[in-house]
Design a protein around this motif. Structure first.
Motif, PDB file in Angstrom:
ATOM      1  N   CYS A  55       2.531  12.639  -8.873  1.00 28.68           N
ATOM      2  CA  CYS A  55       1.617  13.521  -8.508  1.00 28.68           C
ATOM      3  C   CYS A  55       1.074  13.229  -7.248  1.00 28.68           C
ATOM      4  CB  CYS A  55       0.495  13.575  -9.644  1.00 28.68           C
ATOM      5  SG  CYS A  55      -0.258  11.912 -10.167  1.00 28.68           S
ATOM      6  N   LEU A  56       0.120  14.246  -6.712  1.00 27.94           N
ATOM      7  CA  LEU A  56      -0.630  14.081  -5.322  1.00 27.94           C
ATOM      8  C   LEU A  56      -1.697  12.911  -5.640  1.00 27.94           C
ATOM      9  CD1 LEU A  56      -0.908  17.698  -4.423  1.00 27.94           C
ATOM     10  CD2 LEU A  56       0.741  15.934  -3.494  1.00 27.94           C
ATOM     11  N   PRO A  57      -1.980  12.248  -4.408  1.00 24.53           N
ATOM     12  CA  PRO A  57      -3.177  11.172  -4.538  1.00 24.53           C
ATOM     13  C   PRO A  57      -4.361  11.906  -5.001  1.00 24.53           C
ATOM     14  CG  PRO A  57      -1.748  11.101  -2.400  1.00 24.53           C
ATOM     15  CD  PRO A  57      -1.325  12.260  -3.158  1.00 24.53           C
ATOM     16  N   ALA A  58      -5.296  10.857  -5.575  1.00 20.47           N
ATOM     17  CA  ALA A  58      -6.598  11.537  -5.630  1.00 20.47           C
ATOM     18  C   ALA A  58      -7.292  11.605  -4.428  1.00 20.47           C
ATOM     19  CB  ALA A  58      -7.376  10.555  -6.649  1.00 20.47           C
ATOM     20  N   VAL A  59      -8.321  12.481  -4.352  1.00 23.13           N
ATOM     21  CA  VAL A  59      -9.185  12.764  -2.835  1.00 23.13           C
ATOM     22  C   VAL A  59     -10.310  12.472  -3.356  1.00 23.13           C
ATOM     23  CG1 VAL A  59      -9.783  14.402  -1.193  1.00 23.13           C
ATOM     24  CG2 VAL A  59      -7.462  14.339  -2.233  1.00 23.13           C
ATOM     25  N   ASP A  60     -10.989  11.421  -2.505  1.00 20.34           N
ATOM     26  CA  ASP A  60     -12.260  10.928  -2.447  1.00 20.34           C
ATOM     27  C   ASP A  60     -13.068  12.304  -1.606  1.00 20.34           C
ATOM     28  OD1 ASP A  60     -14.933   9.969  -1.136  1.00 20.34           O
ATOM     29  OD2 ASP A  60     -14.379   8.483  -2.271  1.00 20.34           O
ATOM     30  N   GLU A  61     -14.085  12.715  -1.929  1.00 19.61           N
ATOM     31  CA  GLU A  61     -15.016  13.812  -1.234  1.00 19.61           C
ATOM     32  C   GLU A  61     -14.920  13.322   0.047  1.00 19.61           C
ATOM     33  OE1 GLU A  61     -15.736  16.980  -2.315  1.00 19.61           O
ATOM     34  OE2 GLU A  61     -14.619  16.552  -3.978  1.00 19.61           O
ATOM     35  N   ARG A  62     -15.488  12.192   0.347  1.00 18.43           N
ATOM     36  CA  ARG A  62     -15.464  11.714   1.836  1.00 18.43           C
ATOM     37  C   ARG A  62     -14.349  11.942   2.830  1.00 18.43           C
ATOM     38  NH1 ARG A  62     -17.156   5.622   0.429  1.00 18.43           N
ATOM     39  NH2 ARG A  62     -15.362   6.103  -0.994  1.00 18.43           N
ATOM     40  N   ALA A  63     -13.067  12.087   2.062  1.00 17.89           N
ATOM     41  CA  ALA A  63     -12.086  12.346   3.041  1.00 17.89           C
ATOM     42  C   ALA A  63     -11.956  13.549   3.734  1.00 17.89           C
ATOM     43  CB  ALA A  63     -10.685  12.172   2.054  1.00 17.89           C
ATOM     44  N   LEU A  64     -12.814  14.790   3.039  1.00 12.03           N
ATOM     45  CA  LEU A  64     -13.012  16.018   3.340  1.00 12.03           C
ATOM     46  C   LEU A  64     -13.688  15.941   4.645  1.00 12.03           C
ATOM     47  CD1 LEU A  64     -13.802  17.814  -0.011  1.00 12.03           C
ATOM     48  CD2 LEU A  64     -11.640  17.624   1.244  1.00 12.03           C
ATOM     49  N   ALA A 117      -6.798 -13.985 -10.572  1.00 16.59           N
ATOM     50  CA  ALA A 117      -7.184 -12.324 -11.322  1.00 16.59           C
ATOM     51  C   ALA A 117      -6.338 -11.360 -10.230  1.00 16.59           C
ATOM     52  CB  ALA A 117      -8.384 -12.380 -11.364  1.00 16.59           C
ATOM     53  N   ASP A 118      -5.817 -11.538  -9.058  1.00 19.20           N
ATOM     54  CA  ASP A 118      -5.128 -10.714  -8.494  1.00 19.20           C
ATOM     55  C   ASP A 118      -3.733 -10.365  -8.756  1.00 19.20           C
ATOM     56  OD1 ASP A 118      -5.549  -8.862  -6.155  1.00 19.20           O
ATOM     57  OD2 ASP A 118      -4.219 -10.380  -4.916  1.00 19.20           O
ATOM     58  N   LEU A 119      -3.613  -9.112  -9.059  1.00 25.27           N
ATOM     59  CA  LEU A 119      -2.162  -8.480  -9.823  1.00 25.27           C
ATOM     60  C   LEU A 119      -1.700  -7.533  -8.687  1.00 25.27           C
ATOM     61  CD1 LEU A 119      -0.248  -9.402 -12.075  1.00 25.27           C
ATOM     62  CD2 LEU A 119      -1.117  -7.403 -12.856  1.00 25.27           C
ATOM     63  N   ARG A 120      -0.795  -7.615  -7.998  1.00 22.50           N
ATOM     64  CA  ARG A 120      -0.281  -6.778  -7.118  1.00 22.50           C
ATOM     65  C   ARG A 120       0.953  -6.426  -7.044  1.00 22.50           C
ATOM     66  NH1 ARG A 120      -3.830  -5.597  -2.871  1.00 22.50           N
ATOM     67  NH2 ARG A 120      -5.551  -6.852  -2.746  1.00 22.50           N
ATOM     68  N   TRP A 121       1.295  -5.079  -6.820  1.00 27.86           N
ATOM     69  CA  TRP A 121       2.593  -4.540  -6.798  1.00 27.86           C
ATOM     70  C   TRP A 121       3.121  -4.529  -5.172  1.00 27.86           C
ATOM     71  CZ3 TRP A 121       4.363   1.172  -8.105  1.00 27.86           C
ATOM     72  CH2 TRP A 121       5.506   1.235  -8.308  1.00 27.86           C
ATOM     73  N   TRP A 122       3.938  -5.467  -4.744  1.00 29.49           N
ATOM     74  CA  TRP A 122       4.488  -5.198  -3.414  1.00 29.49           C
ATOM     75  C   TRP A 122       5.684  -4.324  -3.263  1.00 29.49           C
ATOM     76  CZ3 TRP A 122       1.328  -7.882  -0.046  1.00 29.49           C
ATOM     77  CH2 TRP A 122       0.458  -8.815  -0.774  1.00 29.49           C
ATOM     78  N   THR A 123       5.137  -3.117  -2.801  1.00 34.46           N
ATOM     79  CA  THR A 123       6.095  -2.140  -2.654  1.00 34.46           C
ATOM     80  C   THR A 123       6.569  -2.057  -1.131  1.00 34.46           C
ATOM     81  OG1 THR A 123       4.510  -0.469  -1.791  1.00 34.46           O
ATOM     82  CG2 THR A 123       4.799  -0.474  -4.137  1.00 34.46           C
ATOM     83  N   TRP A 124       5.847  -2.469  -0.190  1.00 32.09           N
ATOM     84  CA  TRP A 124       6.241  -2.304   1.174  1.00 32.09           C
ATOM     85  C   TRP A 124       6.735  -0.869   1.523  1.00 32.09           C
ATOM     86  CZ3 TRP A 124       4.772  -6.031   4.027  1.00 32.09           C
ATOM     87  CH2 TRP A 124       4.610  -7.247   3.571  1.00 32.09           C
ATOM     88  N   ALA A 125       6.154   0.355   0.973  1.00 29.34           N
ATOM     89  CA  ALA A 125       6.455   1.487   1.092  1.00 29.34           C
ATOM     90  C   ALA A 125       5.423   2.318   1.948  1.00 29.34           C
ATOM     91  CB  ALA A 125       6.411   2.314  -0.296  1.00 29.34           C
ATOM     92  N   GLY A 126       4.380   1.811   2.755  1.00 32.02           N
ATOM     93  CA  GLY A 126       3.380   2.510   3.445  1.00 32.02           C
ATOM     94  C   GLY A 126       2.212   3.036   2.784  1.00 32.02           C
ATOM     95  N   HIS A 127       1.229   3.508   3.676  1.00 28.18           N
ATOM     96  CA  HIS A 127       0.058   4.179   3.209  1.00 28.18           C
ATOM     97  C   HIS A 127       0.345   5.387   2.172  1.00 28.18           C
ATOM     98  CE1 HIS A 127      -4.292   4.353   3.388  1.00 28.18           C
ATOM     99  NE2 HIS A 127      -4.197   5.463   3.128  1.00 28.18           N
ATOM    100  N   ARG A 128       0.865   6.250   2.842  1.00 35.61           N
ATOM    101  CA  ARG A 128       1.064   7.416   1.794  1.00 35.61           C
ATOM    102  C   ARG A 128       1.889   7.276   0.576  1.00 35.61           C
ATOM    103  NH1 ARG A 128       0.713   9.490   7.309  1.00 35.61           N
ATOM    104  NH2 ARG A 128      -0.765  11.080   7.506  1.00 35.61           N
ATOM    105  N   ALA A 129       2.769   6.702   0.488  1.00 37.16           N
ATOM    106  CA  ALA A 129       3.647   6.417  -0.638  1.00 37.16           C
ATOM    107  C   ALA A 129       2.925   5.746  -1.530  1.00 37.16           C
ATOM    108  CB  ALA A 129       5.132   5.725  -0.247  1.00 37.16           C
ATOM    109  N   ASN A 130       2.164   4.559  -1.255  1.00 37.53           N
ATOM    110  CA  ASN A 130       1.402   3.994  -2.045  1.00 37.53           C
ATOM    111  C   ASN A 130       0.030   4.497  -2.673  1.00 37.53           C
ATOM    112  OD1 ASN A 130       3.021   1.658  -2.039  1.00 37.53           O
ATOM    113  ND2 ASN A 130       1.767   0.456  -0.481  1.00 37.53           N
ATOM    114  N   ALA A 131      -0.406   5.452  -1.793  1.00 35.31           N
ATOM    115  CA  ALA A 131      -1.613   6.469  -2.467  1.00 35.31           C
ATOM    116  C   ALA A 131      -0.710   7.198  -3.414  1.00 35.31           C
ATOM    117  CB  ALA A 131      -1.841   7.395  -1.406  1.00 35.31           C
TER     118      ALA A 131
END
Length: 695
Positions: free
Chosen positions: A645-654, A587-601
């Motif tokens: 588009c820019l990543p979605a931001v969780d309120e906790r990130a503020l 059930a685990d479907l993953r896109w292996w981008t090897w692009a780093g945290h920000r690019a994947n966000a």
């Protein structure tokens, strides 16, 4: 210009007091531009003589141009670095009858009053302390700071890469207003990937109008460093290896978390190794004692976070050891540069990986280093929260500020210009500042939120997680996360701090203190970390290269080779030389981008309709919907590169964005989203072919 252009007394002491037969090339090349008043960035490896390259010409100018009063601010990112520099800078200044003082958060009130009554010629300080001076009612700003001619910014790359850099630029512009003249700005840095851009950034509002020089002499070819990568499998095994290797030598061990420092330090002491610790949650006294003892000892180890990555002198080192790996080549070069300073020794670093992932990422880092890559230093985008902080600080400094002329305090430097009008409108509307005709003053909301301890919370631009002070009697040991004090435990509550075990005897919840006594063994270490993102695009792609069969250009032990082979075998379904991979494992479907945290966000937000909402991404992959088919992927992602588009931001990130409450909520979220994004990396991934595989 020859070294003879320096003040003759300096020339005499360089030869007779320092015993130098000649200046280094950086020191020679810096004389002409600095005496001419140029802004400059001076580049050299750690221990490359940058401090002297800046100070010798400025001391000469101080005498030739008859500077009086406080003339030079020498700004450092760490208080410990200032303390370490004090004796050295005092010696150089005294040769010309000039005086030096240190002012930072650990300097007492009586010492500060002495400095204010009788200003030195050179002040060693931090941006936060300069801000504190500017907002203090006890400092006559124009008398004390109005004579400043130059600012030397040590480890300028460490400032430029985060919000302290924006704060520093803003404070320097306000100082320019006090002095009535542009300040000469001199940055000192180790190797960076974009020195010209770094200098342009440092010039602030003066960019394009003041002469600017990068001084980076060609270094003579250095001997190849001695680098080795080993796999040890655990912290305990790392301690066993360190206890057995290089006995009789002085070893500096870097870990990238305070918890690892504590665990390794304790394990080394249990094996009879003389061990010292250094990290930000140890008290200043504890760190100074450890660093001084380490500097004087021989057969010993000091275990540190990045606190010792910068130029603090801990004596002649024999070995540098890295547990796991840092996230940047620049950080690795700083650490490598701590070794090989003594004549007859060479730079060296032993990497000890405590698990498979750490081994893989260490190999990727070394692969990236071997390619000659060094990360460019880039200022965080859109520092709107720093704009809000500066507006409030200016109100404290001046008492009242004209609503239509406040931007003059920063001499037109963006983003502290008219583009910030929506922020000041919000500050007025929410009561952070109060209108009084054409003026604004500090308001009740700012008093309530930041007014404690005479607005001292206004001087720092980072939010620190709440911590409790740990005291053994009256002696401060350090700071701990309050979660350690509330977790359910059986038996006595034990802490690990300073490489020692402590039993908690009493907790003062109101004053945030916990009292301890020494325990024989046991205990836990824990700290909450606030940070944006993880590994970057280039490092993540270097790790992908390792999995595709490339090797780092260093020695690998037999253990490291065997485990790296296992990593490659296990990752066969995650990498392909022709592009990215989408793998299905149950059930685990993953896109292996090897692009780093920000690019994947960024990718997860751009393709949100295709992404699983539970733990949607990490440094290497994006988790996709389980019902995704190749046809649905092609139809939904075909135009994605044109609608990133820019990543979605969780309120906790503020919570990690200090002063975010002083911004309109939409602007606060936009600021965080911009900092979480890697638009270029995401676009590059979206242009690559994608292969579907089933495991």
């Amino acid at each position: 210009m020859t070294p003879g252009a320096l003040h003759p007394v300096l020339g005499h002491h360089i030869v007779n007091s320092l015993g130098w037969r000649t200046l280094r090339s950086l020191q020679r090349d810096a004389i002409a531009p600095l005496l001419a008043g140029d802004d400059a960035v001076l580049l050299a490896p750690t221990a490359g003589g940058k401090t002297e390259a800046a100070l010798f010409p400025l001391l000469t100018a101080m005498d030739q141009q008859r500077w009086t009063g406080l003339s030079v601010l020498y700004v450092c990112p760490l208080k410990a670095l200032l303390n370490n520099l004090e004796t050295r800078v005092e010696r150089y200044a005294a040769w010309l009858g000039r005086r030096v003082a240190v002012w930072h958060g650990d300097v007492g009130a009586s010492a500060r009053q002495r400095i204010l009554r009788d200003p030195p010629d050179i002040l060693l300080t931090t941006p936060e302390s300069i801000e504190a001076m500017l907002v203090s009612t006890k400092v006559d700003h124009r008398r004390f700071l109005g004579t400043v001619r130059a600012a030397v910014v040590d480890e300028v790359h460490a400032f430029a890469g985060d919000d302290r850099g924006w704060h520093l630029l803003a404070v320097l512009e306000r100082l320019t207003g006090l002095t009535g003249r542009p300040l000469q700005r001199v940055g000192l840095s180790a190797t960076v990937g974009n020195p010209a851009e770094l200098l342009t950034w440092l010039q602030g509002a003066g960019r394009g109008t003041r002469r600017a020089t990068v001084v980076a002499p060609e270094a003579s070819p250095a001997a190849a460093p001695d680098l080795e990568l080993d796999y040890v499998g655990s912290i305990d095994n790392a301690a066993t290896v360190l206890a057995a290797l290089h006995a009789g030598e002085k070893r500096l061990v870097f870990c990238d978390s305070r918890v690892l420092v504590e665990k390794l330090g304790t394990a080394l002491r249990e094996r009879g190794v003389m061990t010292f610790l250094s990290h930000a949650s140890l008290s200043a006294e504890e760190r100074r004692r450890a660093e001084a003892a380490f500097a004087d000892a021989r057969d010993c180890v000091i275990v540190s976070t990045s606190t010792l990555e910068l130029g603090i002198d801990v004596g002649d080192l024999d070995r540098v050891v890295q547990i796991n790996a840092p996230l940047t080549v620049a950080s690795f070069l700083q650490r490598l540069g701590r070794s090989g300073r003594r004549s007859g020794t060479s730079r060296n670093c032993l990497f000890l990986a405590v698990d498979k992932k750490a081994l893989l990422w260490a190999a990727g880092l070394l692969r990236l280093w071997g390619s000659g890559y060094v990360e460019p230093v880039v200022a965080p985008p859109q520092p709107r929260h720093i704009v809000a902080q500066q507006l409030l600080a200016l109100c404290l400094q001046e008492g009242a500020v004209g609503r239509n002329v406040w931007t003059e305090a920063w001499n037109g430097l963006a983003p502290f210009d008219r583009s910030a009008d929506p922020i000041i409108a919000h500050l007025v509307g929410d009561g952070f500042v109060e209108p009084d005709g054409e003026l604004v003053t500090i308001g009740p909301r700012a008093e309530e939120r930041f007014g404690r301890r005479h607005f001292m919370g206004m001087t720092a631009v980072f939010t620190a997680p709440p911590q409790f002070t740990v005291l053994e009697g009256r002696r401060e040991v350090g700071l701990v996360d309050p979660m350690l004090l509330t977790d359910k435990v059986e038996g006595p509550r034990l802490l690990l701090l300073g490489g020692r075990s402590w039993k908690i005897t009493w907790i003062d919840w109101k004053r945030r203190r916990c009292y301890v006594e020494a325990a024989e063994r046991g205990g836990r270490a824990r700290w909450q970390a606030l940070r944006f993102g993880g590994a970057g695009f280039s490092l993540s792609r270097a790790v992908r290269d390792i999995l595709l069969g490339e090797d780092p250009p260093v020695r690998l032990t037999g253990r490291a080779e065997a485990v790296l082979a296992e990593c490659r075998a296990e990752a066969l379904a995650t990498v392909h030389p022709g592009g990215t991979v989408i793998s299905a494992a149950g059930a685990d479907l993953r896109w292996w981008t090897w692009a780093g945290h920000r690019a994947n966000a960024t990718l997860a937000s751009t393709l949100s309709d295709l992404v699983d909402g539970v733990q949607p991404f990490d440094d290497t992959s994006v988790r996709l919907r389980t019902d995704l088919t190749p046809a649905l992927w092609r139809s939904q992602s075909a135009d994605a590169a044109e609608r990133i588009c820019l990543p979605a931001v969780d309120e906790r990130a503020l919570t990690g964005l200090k002063f975010s409450e002083a911004l309109p909520p939409a602007l606060a979220r936009l600021t965080v989203a911009t900092r979480l994004a890697d638009l270029d990396g995401a676009a590059r991934v979206l242009r690559e072919d994608v292969r579907f595989v089933r495991i």
